[in-house]
Design a protein around this motif. Structure first.
Motif, short mmCIF file in Angstrom:
data_model
loop_
_atom_site.label_atom_id
_atom_site.label_comp_id
_atom_site.label_asym_id
_atom_site.label_seq_id
_atom_site.Cartn_x
_atom_site.Cartn_y
_atom_site.Cartn_z
N GLU A 2 0.84 -1.20 0.00
CA GLU A 2 0.00 0.00 0.00
C GLU A 2 0.88 1.25 0.00
O GLU A 2 0.61 2.22 -0.73
CB GLU A 2 -0.90 -0.02 1.25
CG GLU A 2 -2.05 0.94 1.19
CD GLU A 2 -3.01 0.76 2.37
OE1 GLU A 2 -3.39 1.78 2.96
OE2 GLU A 2 -3.34 -0.40 2.69
N VAL A 3 1.95 1.22 0.80
CA VAL A 3 2.89 2.35 0.85
C VAL A 3 3.62 2.48 -0.49
O VAL A 3 3.77 3.58 -1.03
CB VAL A 3 3.90 2.16 2.00
CG1 VAL A 3 4.96 3.27 1.98
CG2 VAL A 3 3.18 2.15 3.35
N ALA A 4 4.08 1.35 -1.03
CA ALA A 4 4.81 1.38 -2.30
C ALA A 4 3.94 1.93 -3.42
O ALA A 4 4.40 2.73 -4.25
CB ALA A 4 5.30 -0.03 -2.64
N ARG A 5 2.69 1.51 -3.46
CA ARG A 5 1.78 2.01 -4.50
C ARG A 5 1.56 3.52 -4.35
O ARG A 5 1.48 4.25 -5.35
CB ARG A 5 0.44 1.27 -4.44
CG ARG A 5 0.51 -0.17 -4.95
CD ARG A 5 -0.90 -0.75 -5.09
NE ARG A 5 -0.86 -2.10 -5.65
CZ ARG A 5 -1.00 -3.21 -4.93
NH1 ARG A 5 -1.18 -3.13 -3.61
NH2 ARG A 5 -0.95 -4.39 -5.52
N ALA A 6 1.44 3.97 -3.11
CA ALA A 6 1.26 5.41 -2.86
C ALA A 6 2.48 6.18 -3.35
O ALA A 6 2.35 7.26 -3.95
CB ALA A 6 1.01 5.66 -1.38
N ASN A 7 3.66 5.65 -3.11
CA ASN A 7 4.87 6.32 -3.57
C ASN A 7 4.95 6.35 -5.09
O ASN A 7 5.34 7.35 -5.68
CB ASN A 7 6.11 5.63 -2.98
CG ASN A 7 6.38 6.07 -1.56
OD1 ASN A 7 6.22 7.23 -1.21
ND2 ASN A 7 6.79 5.13 -0.71
N ALA A 8 4.58 5.25 -5.72
CA ALA A 8 4.58 5.21 -7.18
C ALA A 8 3.61 6.25 -7.74
O ALA A 8 3.93 6.95 -8.72
CB ALA A 8 4.21 3.82 -7.67
N ALA A 9 2.45 6.37 -7.14
CA ALA A 9 1.46 7.35 -7.60
C ALA A 9 1.97 8.78 -7.40
O ALA A 9 1.82 9.64 -8.29
CB ALA A 9 0.14 7.15 -6.86
N ARG A 10 2.61 9.04 -6.26
CA ARG A 10 3.14 10.39 -5.98
C ARG A 10 4.16 10.81 -7.02
O ARG A 10 4.28 11.99 -7.35
CB ARG A 10 3.80 10.44 -4.60
CG ARG A 10 2.84 10.42 -3.44
CD ARG A 10 3.59 10.57 -2.14
NE ARG A 10 3.93 11.96 -1.88
CZ ARG A 10 5.14 12.38 -1.53
NH1 ARG A 10 6.13 11.55 -1.43
NH2 ARG A 10 5.36 13.66 -1.29
N HIS A 11 4.94 9.85 -7.50
CA HIS A 11 5.99 10.16 -8.46
C HIS A 11 5.59 9.82 -9.90
O HIS A 11 6.44 9.74 -10.78
CB HIS A 11 7.28 9.45 -8.06
CG HIS A 11 7.86 9.97 -6.79
ND1 HIS A 11 8.62 11.12 -6.74
CD2 HIS A 11 7.75 9.54 -5.50
CE1 HIS A 11 8.98 11.36 -5.49
NE2 HIS A 11 8.46 10.43 -4.72
N GLN A 12 4.27 9.62 -10.09
CA GLN A 12 3.71 9.36 -11.42
C GLN A 12 4.39 8.17 -12.11
O GLN A 12 4.67 8.19 -13.31
CB GLN A 12 3.81 10.63 -12.29
CG GLN A 12 3.03 11.80 -11.69
CD GLN A 12 3.12 13.05 -12.53
OE1 GLN A 12 4.19 13.41 -13.02
NE2 GLN A 12 1.99 13.73 -12.70
N LEU A 13 4.64 7.14 -11.31
CA LEU A 13 5.25 5.92 -11.83
C LEU A 13 4.34 4.71 -11.67
O LEU A 13 4.75 3.58 -11.90
CB LEU A 13 6.59 5.66 -11.11
CG LEU A 13 7.72 6.66 -11.40
CD1 LEU A 13 8.86 6.46 -10.42
CD2 LEU A 13 8.20 6.54 -12.83
N ASP A 14 3.09 4.96 -11.26
CA ASP A 14 2.18 3.84 -10.99
C ASP A 14 1.84 3.05 -12.25
O ASP A 14 1.56 1.85 -12.17
CB ASP A 14 0.89 4.32 -10.29
CG ASP A 14 0.33 5.60 -10.88
OD1 ASP A 14 1.11 6.42 -11.40
OD2 ASP A 14 -0.90 5.78 -10.83
N SER A 15 1.92 3.68 -13.42
CA SER A 15 1.64 2.94 -14.65
C SER A 15 2.86 2.15 -15.11
O SER A 15 2.76 1.29 -15.99
CB SER A 15 1.21 3.91 -15.76
OG SER A 15 2.28 4.80 -16.08
#
Length: 259
Positions: free
Chosen positions: A129-142
């Motif tokens: 959950e934390v990792a996904r939040a970090n990816a989203a914050r840095h626009q790397l979730d895709s």
């Protein structure tokens, strides 16, 4: 900075600034937590890694500067492989980060290897959950595919150029040598591997071998305590190398699957 929600420059530019009663109460509460041993990163909820501001909670290990050597090692190997004319290039590279925690390694590699396909696993749903939040914050979730898994379970039919990991590698016999705040507040399963410290690595190596393409690389963070045993576990692999950190302590081990 945390209490006021400002940057360092603001503090220096406004030395006359007085704390309001609610700010003073908040500041005192933060100091009390730190005095209790709670890591500053868990209090503020943030830690910098590879130039990125990451969210951290007690569900994840706090990223350390030494772990950046894992990123550097992978980037150097990619550069070497490309220079040698091997068929897998930046356009086709697939990487899996095992035990991603806050997502620090996966995010750093996604940033540096824009054409790579990145996967990241963790056994902890709270950590993911934390990792996904970090990816989203840095626009790397895709760019990063997160998966809840024990090491590489479920990847049996996938093939990668790189398996990277900062696995638990501290032995329970070393507990007294670990900082109290690490023992007390960081997730135990992310720090301690078992009695010897090799338990997770010993499982990861054959699993990595199964999912790596021929000539693919396994890159792991290690410690001085286990470096010799880790070398022994990788004796069937090729081009093994150990990278020291800035203090001259063995910090990363890398080895290539036989071609």
């Amino acid at each position: 900075m945390f209490t006021l929600g400002c940057d360092r420059a603001y503090l220096y530019a406004h030395p006359e600034r007085q704390l309001a009663p609610d700010e003073r109460a908040r500041y005192d509460a933060v100091l009390a937590e730190r005095a209790r041993g709670v890591p500053a990163q868990y209090i503020t909820g943030h830690q910098e890694f590879w130039g990125m501001d990451l969210i951290v909670t007690p569900a994840v290990l706090i990223p350390r500067p030494e772990t950046e050597h894992v990123v550097e090692t992978v980037l150097e190997l990619v550069k070497t492989e490309r220079g040698a004319g091997h068929e897998h290039s930046l356009n086709t590279i697939r990487v899996v980060d095992v035990g991603t925690g806050s997502g620090s390694l996966a995010l750093a590699l996604a940033t540096e290897l824009p054409q790579a396909e990145i996967f990241a696993t963790d056994i902890s749903s709270a950590a993911l959950e934390v990792a996904r939040a970090n990816a989203a914050r840095h626009q790397l979730d895709s760019r990063i595919h997160f998966r809840e898994a024990d090491l590489l379970t479920g990847f049996e039919n996938d093939f990668f150029e790189f398996v990277v990991s900062n696995p638990p590698y501290v032995g329970e016999s070393e507990q007294d040598e670990v900082q109290l705040e690490v023992r007390k507040f960081e997730p135990r399963k992310a720090v301690f591997a078992g009695p010897t410290g090799l338990e997770i690595i010993a499982r990861l190596i054959p699993e990595a071998c199964a999912v790596l393409r021929r000539g693919g690389w396994l890159v792991m963070e290690i410690s001085r305590t286990i470096v010799d045993d880790a070398k022994q576990l990788l004796r069937e692999w090729e081009e093994m190398r150990v990278v020291n950190d800035l203090q001259g302590i063995p910090r990363v081990i890398a080895a290539r699957k036989r071609t």
